[in-house]
Design a protein around this motif. Sequence first.
Motif, PDB file in Angstrom:
ATOM      1  N   THR A  72      34.760  33.017  52.218  1.00  0.00           N
ATOM      2  CA  THR A  72      35.378  31.836  51.608  1.00  0.00           C
ATOM      3  C   THR A  72      34.454  31.144  50.608  1.00  0.00           C
ATOM      4  O   THR A  72      34.905  30.791  49.511  1.00  0.00           O
ATOM      5  N   PRO A  73      33.166  30.929  50.884  1.00  0.00           N
ATOM      6  CA  PRO A  73      32.309  30.309  49.861  1.00  0.00           C
ATOM      7  C   PRO A  73      32.217  31.145  48.583  1.00  0.00           C
ATOM      8  O   PRO A  73      32.249  30.593  47.479  1.00  0.00           O
ATOM      9  N   LEU A  74      32.138  32.456  48.721  1.00  0.00           N
ATOM     10  CA  LEU A  74      32.087  33.323  47.541  1.00  0.00           C
ATOM     11  C   LEU A  74      33.394  33.252  46.758  1.00  0.00           C
ATOM     12  O   LEU A  74      33.375  33.213  45.520  1.00  0.00           O
ATOM     13  N   ILE A  75      34.494  33.188  47.442  1.00  0.00           N
ATOM     14  CA  ILE A  75      35.795  33.098  46.768  1.00  0.00           C
ATOM     15  C   ILE A  75      35.922  31.767  46.042  1.00  0.00           C
ATOM     16  O   ILE A  75      36.401  31.703  44.906  1.00  0.00           O
ATOM     17  N   ILE A  76      35.479  30.685  46.668  1.00  0.00           N
ATOM     18  CA  ILE A  76      35.572  29.367  46.030  1.00  0.00           C
ATOM     19  C   ILE A  76      34.677  29.286  44.799  1.00  0.00           C
ATOM     20  O   ILE A  76      35.074  28.761  43.762  1.00  0.00           O
ATOM     21  N   VAL A  77      33.451  29.821  44.890  1.00  0.00           N
ATOM     22  CA  VAL A  77      32.524  29.762  43.756  1.00  0.00           C
ATOM     23  C   VAL A  77      33.026  30.624  42.588  1.00  0.00           C
ATOM     24  O   VAL A  77      32.931  30.233  41.427  1.00  0.00           O
ATOM     25  N   SER A  78      33.590  31.763  42.888  1.00  0.00           N
ATOM     26  CA  SER A  78      34.000  32.670  41.815  1.00  0.00           C
ATOM     27  C   SER A  78      35.480  32.536  41.462  1.00  0.00           C
ATOM     28  O   SER A  78      36.011  33.371  40.728  1.00  0.00           O
ATOM     29  N   SER A  79      36.172  31.521  41.926  1.00  0.00           N
ATOM     30  CA  SER A  79      37.600  31.374  41.653  1.00  0.00           C
ATOM     31  C   SER A  79      37.932  31.185  40.171  1.00  0.00           C
ATOM     32  O   SER A  79      38.997  31.615  39.742  1.00  0.00           O
ATOM     33  N   PRO A  80      37.060  30.556  39.346  1.00  0.00           N
ATOM     34  CA  PRO A  80      37.405  30.483  37.921  1.00  0.00           C
ATOM     35  C   PRO A  80      37.514  31.865  37.266  1.00  0.00           C
ATOM     36  O   PRO A  80      38.191  32.015  36.257  1.00  0.00           O
ATOM     37  N   ILE A  81      36.888  32.855  37.841  1.00  0.00           N
ATOM     38  CA  ILE A  81      37.004  34.207  37.298  1.00  0.00           C
ATOM     39  C   ILE A  81      38.227  34.910  37.898  1.00  0.00           C
ATOM     40  O   ILE A  81      38.957  35.598  37.200  1.00  0.00           O
ATOM     41  N   TRP A  82      38.460  34.720  39.183  1.00  0.00           N
ATOM     42  CA  TRP A  82      39.532  35.444  39.871  1.00  0.00           C
ATOM     43  C   TRP A  82      40.922  34.988  39.462  1.00  0.00           C
ATOM     44  O   TRP A  82      41.849  35.792  39.406  1.00  0.00           O
ATOM     45  N   PHE A  83      41.096  33.718  39.170  1.00  0.00           N
ATOM     46  CA  PHE A  83      42.423  33.203  38.860  1.00  0.00           C
ATOM     47  C   PHE A  83      43.004  33.837  37.589  1.00  0.00           C
ATOM     48  O   PHE A  83      44.131  34.341  37.625  1.00  0.00           O
ATOM     49  N   PRO A  84      42.294  33.844  36.453  1.00  0.00           N
ATOM     50  CA  PRO A  84      42.853  34.519  35.277  1.00  0.00           C
ATOM     51  C   PRO A  84      43.033  36.029  35.482  1.00  0.00           C
ATOM     52  O   PRO A  84      44.005  36.611  35.012  1.00  0.00           O
ATOM     53  N   VAL A  85      42.118  36.642  36.208  1.00  0.00           N
ATOM     54  CA  VAL A  85      42.257  38.072  36.484  1.00  0.00           C
ATOM     55  C   VAL A  85      43.503  38.324  37.324  1.00  0.00           C
ATOM     56  O   VAL A  85      44.248  39.283  37.079  1.00  0.00           O
ATOM     57  N   ALA A  86      43.757  37.471  38.284  1.00  0.00           N
ATOM     58  CA  ALA A  86      44.939  37.624  39.128  1.00  0.00           C
ATOM     59  C   ALA A  86      46.217  37.455  38.319  1.00  0.00           C
ATOM     60  O   ALA A  86      47.190  38.187  38.520  1.00  0.00           O
ATOM     61  N   ILE A  87      46.220  36.507  37.385  1.00  0.00           N
ATOM     62  CA  ILE A  87      47.404  36.303  36.538  1.00  0.00           C
ATOM     63  C   ILE A  87      47.651  37.526  35.664  1.00  0.00           C
ATOM     64  O   ILE A  87      48.782  38.017  35.560  1.00  0.00           O
ATOM     65  N   VAL A  88      46.610  38.040  35.040  1.00  0.00           N
ATOM     66  CA  VAL A  88      46.756  39.227  34.199  1.00  0.00           C
ATOM     67  C   VAL A  88      47.212  40.422  35.042  1.00  0.00           C
ATOM     68  O   VAL A  88      48.100  41.183  34.636  1.00  0.00           O
ATOM     69  N   PHE A  89      46.635  40.582  36.209  1.00  0.00           N
ATOM     70  CA  PHE A  89      47.017  41.680  37.093  1.00  0.00           C
ATOM     71  C   PHE A  89      48.474  41.544  37.529  1.00  0.00           C
ATOM     72  O   PHE A  89      49.221  42.527  37.556  1.00  0.00           O
ATOM     73  N   PHE A  90      48.895  40.327  37.844  1.00  0.00           N
ATOM     74  CA  PHE A  90      50.278  40.099  38.245  1.00  0.00           C
ATOM     75  C   PHE A  90      51.243  40.491  37.135  1.00  0.00           C
ATOM     76  O   PHE A  90      52.233  41.183  37.369  1.00  0.00           O
ATOM     77  N   PHE A  91      50.969  40.051  35.898  1.00  0.00           N
ATOM     78  CA  PHE A  91      51.866  40.380  34.794  1.00  0.00           C
ATOM     79  C   PHE A  91      51.835  41.875  34.471  1.00  0.00           C
ATOM     80  O   PHE A  91      52.860  42.449  34.092  1.00  0.00           O
ATOM     81  N   ALA A  92      50.686  42.514  34.614  1.00  0.00           N
ATOM     82  CA  ALA A  92      50.616  43.961  34.373  1.00  0.00           C
ATOM     83  C   ALA A  92      51.446  44.722  35.402  1.00  0.00           C
ATOM     84  O   ALA A  92      52.188  45.657  35.043  1.00  0.00           O
ATOM     85  N   VAL A  93      51.361  44.320  36.652  1.00  0.00           N
ATOM     86  CA  VAL A  93      52.150  44.986  37.691  1.00  0.00           C
ATOM     87  C   VAL A  93      53.638  44.719  37.486  1.00  0.00           C
ATOM     88  O   VAL A  93      54.470  45.631  37.611  1.00  0.00           O
ATOM     89  N   ALA A  94      53.991  43.487  37.134  1.00  0.00           N
ATOM     90  CA  ALA A  94      55.395  43.161  36.888  1.00  0.00           C
ATOM     91  C   ALA A  94      55.940  43.957  35.700  1.00  0.00           C
ATOM     92  O   ALA A  94      57.071  44.456  35.746  1.00  0.00           O
ATOM     93  N   GLU A  95      55.146  44.095  34.653  1.00  0.00           N
ATOM     94  CA  GLU A  95      55.574  44.874  33.491  1.00  0.00           C
ATOM     95  C   GLU A  95      55.761  46.343  33.868  1.00  0.00           C
ATOM     96  O   GLU A  95      56.741  46.979  33.470  1.00  0.00           O
ATOM     97  N   PHE A  96      54.832  46.883  34.628  1.00  0.00           N
ATOM     98  CA  PHE A  96      54.931  48.291  35.032  1.00  0.00           C
ATOM     99  C   PHE A  96      56.166  48.529  35.894  1.00  0.00           C
ATOM    100  O   PHE A  96      56.907  49.496  35.678  1.00  0.00           O
ATOM    101  N   LEU A  97      56.416  47.641  36.857  1.00  0.00           N
ATOM    102  CA  LEU A  97      57.587  47.797  37.720  1.00  0.00           C
ATOM    103  C   LEU A  97      58.880  47.628  36.932  1.00  0.00           C
ATOM    104  O   LEU A  97      59.856  48.351  37.172  1.00  0.00           O
ATOM    105  N   SER A  98      58.904  46.704  35.985  1.00  0.00           N
ATOM    106  CA  SER A  98      60.086  46.537  35.143  1.00  0.00           C
ATOM    107  C   SER A  98      60.317  47.778  34.301  1.00  0.00           C
ATOM    108  O   SER A  98      61.455  48.248  34.165  1.00  0.00           O
ATOM    109  N   LEU A  99      59.254  48.316  33.738  1.00  0.00           N
ATOM    110  CA  LEU A  99      59.372  49.527  32.934  1.00  0.00           C
ATOM    111  C   LEU A  99      59.903  50.686  33.771  1.00  0.00           C
ATOM    112  O   LEU A  99      60.779  51.436  33.329  1.00  0.00           O
ATOM    113  N   CYS A 100      59.404  50.819  34.977  1.00  0.00           N
ATOM    114  CA  CYS A 100      59.907  51.878  35.872  1.00  0.00           C
ATOM    115  C   CYS A 100      61.383  51.669  36.194  1.00  0.00           C
ATOM    116  O   CYS A 100      62.167  52.618  36.186  1.00  0.00           O
TER     117      CYS A 100
END
Length: 164
Positions: A72-100
């Motif tokens: 949890t401390p590592l996740i809280i400290v590095s959350s400014p990096i994980w949040f944008p990565v998670a958003i990009v990953f979410f949209f990439a997966v959604a695009e791939f599933l829509s394309l399929c």
Amino acid sequence: MADRAPTQRARGSTTTLTTNNGSAFLRKLQTHIGSNSTQLVGFLTLIISGSILLLFTGITIIGALLGLIFFTPLIIVSSPIWFPVAIVFFFAVAEFLSLCGFGLTFMAGLSWMYRYFRGLNPPGSDQVDYARNRIYDTASHVKDYAREYGGYLQSKVKDAAPGA
């Protein structure tokens, strides 16, 4: 306390000492399973596999909780990096599933059209034929109507514009 008092039962030539709280279940189990060895092996397999799965469930929950506590401390400290990565990953997966999904829909439609034009009568082809016949009938009715009343309208146009 009277219902927990031990009772003596005579069974055949032997006498057993049992308690009332679980003896009825054990007696039923013994009479039901004791006669067939296959059922006994199945019951033992069920008990052993259920115990193992319960153990693995406990280990998994404990491991997840310990991991959450330690990371949890590592996740809280590095959350400014994980949040944008998670958003990009979410949209990439959604695009791939829509394309399929769109690709699968296109291939299903293409397959249906191929079977329809080959005359294999896919599901729903009767509705398409009915709609096509209705469109053809309506177009021929409009054409007949235009022939019948077209001369009348043309004479009215000449009367309105004599030079035309």
